[in-house]
Scaffold this motif. Structure first.
Motif, PDB file in Angstrom:
ATOM      1  N   THR A 225     -61.120  -4.723 -18.711  1.00 31.37           N
ATOM      2  CA  THR A 225     -61.441  -3.292 -18.898  1.00 31.37           C
ATOM      3  C   THR A 225     -61.815  -2.966 -20.343  1.00 31.37           C
ATOM      4  OG1 THR A 225     -59.099  -2.893 -19.251  1.00 31.37           O
ATOM      5  CG2 THR A 225     -59.945  -2.362 -17.064  1.00 31.37           C
ATOM      6  N   THR A 226     -61.673  -3.961 -21.254  1.00 32.33           N
ATOM      7  CA  THR A 226     -61.855  -3.612 -22.666  1.00 32.33           C
ATOM      8  C   THR A 226     -63.315  -3.683 -23.127  1.00 32.33           C
ATOM      9  OG1 THR A 226     -61.093  -5.858 -23.058  1.00 32.33           O
ATOM     10  CG2 THR A 226     -59.535  -4.087 -23.528  1.00 32.33           C
ATOM     11  N   PHE A 227     -64.209  -4.084 -22.233  1.00 33.19           N
ATOM     12  CA  PHE A 227     -65.641  -3.992 -22.559  1.00 33.19           C
ATOM     13  C   PHE A 227     -66.396  -3.738 -21.262  1.00 33.19           C
ATOM     14  CE2 PHE A 227     -64.520  -8.341 -21.826  1.00 33.19           C
ATOM     15  CZ  PHE A 227     -65.516  -8.826 -21.011  1.00 33.19           C
ATOM     16  N   GLN A 228     -67.626  -3.330 -21.345  1.00 30.89           N
ATOM     17  CA  GLN A 228     -68.348  -2.873 -20.163  1.00 30.89           C
ATOM     18  C   GLN A 228     -69.482  -3.804 -19.728  1.00 30.89           C
ATOM     19  OE1 GLN A 228     -67.702  -0.095 -18.012  1.00 30.89           O
ATOM     20  NE2 GLN A 228     -65.798  -0.657 -19.061  1.00 30.89           N
ATOM     21  N   TRP A 229     -69.786  -4.825 -20.554  1.00 25.80           N
ATOM     22  CA  TRP A 229     -70.881  -5.755 -20.249  1.00 25.80           C
ATOM     23  C   TRP A 229     -70.447  -6.678 -19.121  1.00 25.80           C
ATOM     24  CZ3 TRP A 229     -75.834  -6.798 -20.645  1.00 25.80           C
ATOM     25  CH2 TRP A 229     -76.294  -8.108 -20.591  1.00 25.80           C
ATOM     26  N   GLY A 230     -71.093  -6.584 -17.974  1.00 22.83           N
ATOM     27  CA  GLY A 230     -70.703  -7.450 -16.865  1.00 22.83           C
ATOM     28  C   GLY A 230     -70.927  -6.736 -15.549  1.00 22.83           C
ATOM     29  N   ILE A 231     -70.441  -7.370 -14.484  1.00 26.27           N
ATOM     30  CA  ILE A 231     -70.647  -6.796 -13.152  1.00 26.27           C
ATOM     31  C   ILE A 231     -69.456  -5.889 -12.829  1.00 26.27           C
ATOM     32  CG2 ILE A 231     -70.981  -7.325 -10.707  1.00 26.27           C
ATOM     33  CD1 ILE A 231     -72.110 -10.057 -11.586  1.00 26.27           C
ATOM     34  N   LYS A 232     -69.761  -4.653 -12.492  1.00 26.52           N
ATOM     35  CA  LYS A 232     -68.673  -3.683 -12.272  1.00 26.52           C
ATOM     36  C   LYS A 232     -67.969  -3.943 -10.947  1.00 26.52           C
ATOM     37  CE  LYS A 232     -70.184  -0.071 -15.291  1.00 26.52           C
ATOM     38  NZ  LYS A 232     -70.362  -1.119 -16.276  1.00 26.52           N
ATOM     39  N   VAL A 233     -66.644  -3.751 -10.958  1.00 21.23           N
ATOM     40  CA  VAL A 233     -65.906  -3.799  -9.692  1.00 21.23           C
ATOM     41  C   VAL A 233     -66.339  -2.548  -8.928  1.00 21.23           C
ATOM     42  CG1 VAL A 233     -63.599  -3.656  -8.637  1.00 21.23           C
ATOM     43  CG2 VAL A 233     -63.970  -5.091 -10.670  1.00 21.23           C
ATOM     44  N   PRO A 234     -66.951  -2.673  -7.741  1.00 22.56           N
ATOM     45  CA  PRO A 234     -67.631  -1.527  -7.119  1.00 22.56           C
ATOM     46  C   PRO A 234     -66.695  -0.357  -6.805  1.00 22.56           C
ATOM     47  CG  PRO A 234     -67.710  -3.463  -5.687  1.00 22.56           C
ATOM     48  CD  PRO A 234     -67.136  -3.907  -6.979  1.00 22.56           C
TER      49      PRO A 234
END
Ligand code: MSP
Length: 651
Positions: A206-215
């Motif tokens: 949760t500490t960064f936003q780069w990546g695939i989001k948990v839908p």
């Protein structure tokens, strides 16, 4: 048969290097080999882009992660092109086709209770993208043998994947499928690791936003390893893509030893949880280390520009080096000296030299026309049997993902072929008229051996068939794996060429390891050097006394068309020719009968000394002389283009 092979997907935080190239070259070799077997091959590679270290590197370059990785991904693709990597698909984990499958699988695992929400409190190594429990750290640092870097304390809400639930099922699977983890040393390591107890794995950050989001919980991004492993099926269009139906399960995932753990533990458990078949094999090779024993890696700053190396030595030579030097289950040592040594000894001396030396002899002794083979003896029989054994051994090695021993076997054959040249001494046979058939057989055998070498080396050095086949007067359809142990494939009468040396020697005196390495290709043709060692030095007739241009002008040289030709009875040297010159027909007696069949001369346009005083030879009045070049036993009548009529001046 289908054959699905994958490489790991590479972190595009820095350009690829020669160490990372090993996996891809090895996978490419296996893919090419299976294509030659006629298998329906799918070869996947790609890049692993949703890592925290990508965000860090992009920040350090003051740029956006996507812009940053786009640039590096291009470098990967360029390197694979330069190394002749024949992948069928290249997946980037930032692509939508991948992201949607990861989200679908994450949701499914959550819904069936295999993923649950909790809190992670522990350590994280960003360079390795790995979570560590406090008790695993070594002096507070990352315990990975090639890392040892600082770890960060994380305390965050996370989703967890129930690895522990599948521990026994995984051990049972490994036990029932001894070929699943290869080589056996890695298998034993993995069994010990799993038996030590599997912890549930933290699979979101949760500490960064780069990546695939948990839908269903978009403040979480999916942990990069869960995301990355799924590439092997997302690229196939899981769950209902045609490629997925056709190719899954993978026949082999090939990778470095550092990441076998992820592929032999996390990946099979994801698949078990999804109730999908497991890959047939996970193969973990060693690393390329530098001479001082350190792993080649960008962060150690010991990386040499791979593009420069390929440009300097050629893709085939670099591929050969990488594949040959890494023995199964161990690490390989990389240094440019080792590369040069392999090129000079294995490629130039043994392999290239056999090919150019033997083709040069076919050219020299049979004008480049492959003779028929009528006198096969024990030596030829031995080569024949050896080719069968070698082909089998190469197949076994490649089935075990062991290109180094496959190459070792092939070089065993190459060495035997070189020995055959010395044993048969064609240069001596060529001097004995009664050994003509034996020489024919030896020359024919050379050409067959080259054909076999071209087939066996094709998966390893794909640049070779387009260079070797034309020398054998053939196109690449000659490369048929099933014919690598068959004899008599090349037809007598095929025209071969000597060609340029395939691997020119690197002049070691011009080469320094100090960074600024310069190499100079020795231009000499090794084949000729070798032949000339056995043939006495040529003795040329001394050049005659000078004449003036006026004296030369007294010669009247003309084109003459040969109308008919017959041997003069009771001589073995003289040929009687009827030639047409300036509208008249003349008779010329010429000493060329040993070198030509009469019918080969008819319609040739030759050069006649037209104003030579006629003279009687064996009772026949010869009205002129035709020109021929000769040295020792070799003689060739000078001919001119047939568009020039008999009577045209030669000045
Ligand atoms: N992104 C992960 C793999 C995910 S696969 C689902 C990763 N990437 S990596 O770029 O760090 O490494 C990729 C591969 O390169 C690994 O198999 C690693 O072992 C290999 N190598 C990196 N340096 C190497 C050498 N010096 N020698 C041989 N292989 C090396 O891990």
């Amino acid at each position: 048969m289908k054959y699905y092979i994958t490489t790991p997907i590479f972190y595009p935080n820095s350009s690829p290097h020669i160490g990372t190239a090993y996996t891809t070259v090895a996978a490419d070799t296996l893919a090419r080999y299976h294509r030659l077997l006629g298998d329906n091959v799918h070869f996947l590679t790609g890049t692993d882009e949703n890592a925290q270290k990508i965000v860090r590197t992009a920040e350090a370059h003051h740029t956006d992660p996507k812009i940053y990785v786009d640039g590096v991904v291009d470098r990967f693709k360029e390197l694979w092109k330069a190394l002749d990597i024949s992948f069928d698909d290249f997946i980037r984990t930032t692509e939508e086709r991948h992201q949607k499958v990861v989200q679908q699988i994450f949701t499914k695992l959550y819904e069936q209770g295999d993923i649950y929400k909790s809190e992670y409190s522990g350590w994280y190594c960003t360079p390795c993208e790995t979570f560590w429990l406090e008790n695993k750290l070594i002096e507070g640092k990352c315990p990975n043998s090639d890392c040892g870097r600082d770890v960060e304390l994380l305390k965050e809400e996370s989703y967890f994947f129930r690895l522990s639930k599948y521990q026994d099922a995984l051990l049972k699977f490994i036990d029932e499928h001894p070929e699943f983890i290869q080589p056996v040393s890695r298998r034993n390591e993995m069994i010990r690791f799993i038996e030590g107890g599997l912890e549930d794995l933290c699979v979101s950050r949760t500490t960064f936003q780069w990546g695939i989001k948990v839908p269903f919980d978009p403040k979480h991004v999916v942990y990069v390893w869960l995301d990355a492993l799924i590439n092997y099926i997302s690229a196939l269009g899981y769950p209902d893509g045609e490629n997925y139906q056709q190719y899954w399960p993978a026949d082999v995932h090939i990778m470095g030893k550092d990441i076998v753990r992820f592929h032999a533990v996390i990946w099979p458990i994801i698949l078990m949880a999804l109730n999908l078949p497991l890959p047939r094999a996970v193969y973990g090779h060693g690393w390329y280390l530098t001479k001082d024993g350190g792993k080649i890696s960008k962060s150690r700053g010991n990386v040499q520009d791979s593009f420069e190396l390929i440009q300097r030595y050629g893709s085939d030579a670099i591929r050969y080096f990488l594949l040959r030097e890494m023995q199964v289950g161990t690490d390989g040592t990389y240094s440019e000296d080792n590369v040069v040594e392999r090129i000079n000894s294995d490629l130039a001396n043994d392999f290239g030299n056999f090919i150019s030396r033997s083709l040069a002899m076919v050219v020299k002794y049979r004008d480049g026309v492959v003779p028929g083979s009528r006198q096969n003896g024990p030596l030829e029989q031995e080569l024949n049997v050896l080719s069968q054994e070698v082909k089998k051994a190469v197949e076994e090695s490649l089935n075990g993902c062991d290109p180094a021993s496959a190459l070792e076997q092939i070089w065993h054959f190459v060495a035997r072929c070189n020995k055959y040249v010395d044993e048969t001494a064609p240069w001596a046979l060529a001097k004995q008229e009664d050994q003509r058939d034996r020489l024919d057989t030896v020359l024919y055998t050379f050409v067959e051996c080259i054909r076999i070498m071209a087939i066996l080396t094709a998966p390893f050095m794909p640049g070779l068939p387009p260079r070797i086949c034309p020398l054998l007067g053939k196109d690449e359809r000659l490369i048929r794996w099933e014919e690598a142990d068959q004899w008599g494939i090349i037809e007598a009468g095929t025209r071969v060429q000597k060609g340029e040396p395939l691997f020119p020697r690197i002049d070691v005196s011009q080469y320094t390891t100090a960074g600024e390495t310069k190499t100079v290709n020795q231009d000499q043709n090794q084949a000729l050097e070798q032949i000339e060692e056995h043939v006495p030095a040529l003795e040329f007739e001394p050049i005659k006394e000078e004449i003036s241009i006026e004296e030369f002008a007294k010669l009247d040289l003309r084109v003459a068309k040969i109308l008919s030709s017959e041997k003069v009875e009771k001589t073995d040297k003289l040929m009687k020719l009827e030639v047409e010159v300036s509208g008249e027909v003349r008779t010329v007696v010429s000493g060329i009968a040993k070198h030509y069949a009469p019918e080969d001369l008819v319609n040739q346009h030759v050069v006649l000394v037209a104003n030579l005083k006629p003279t009687k030879l064996r009772g026949i009045m010869s009205q002129g002389m035709i020109l021929a070049a000769s040295q020792g036993e070799v003689l060739e009548v000078l001919t001119v283009n047939k568009d020039l009529p008999g009577g045209a001046r030669v000045k």
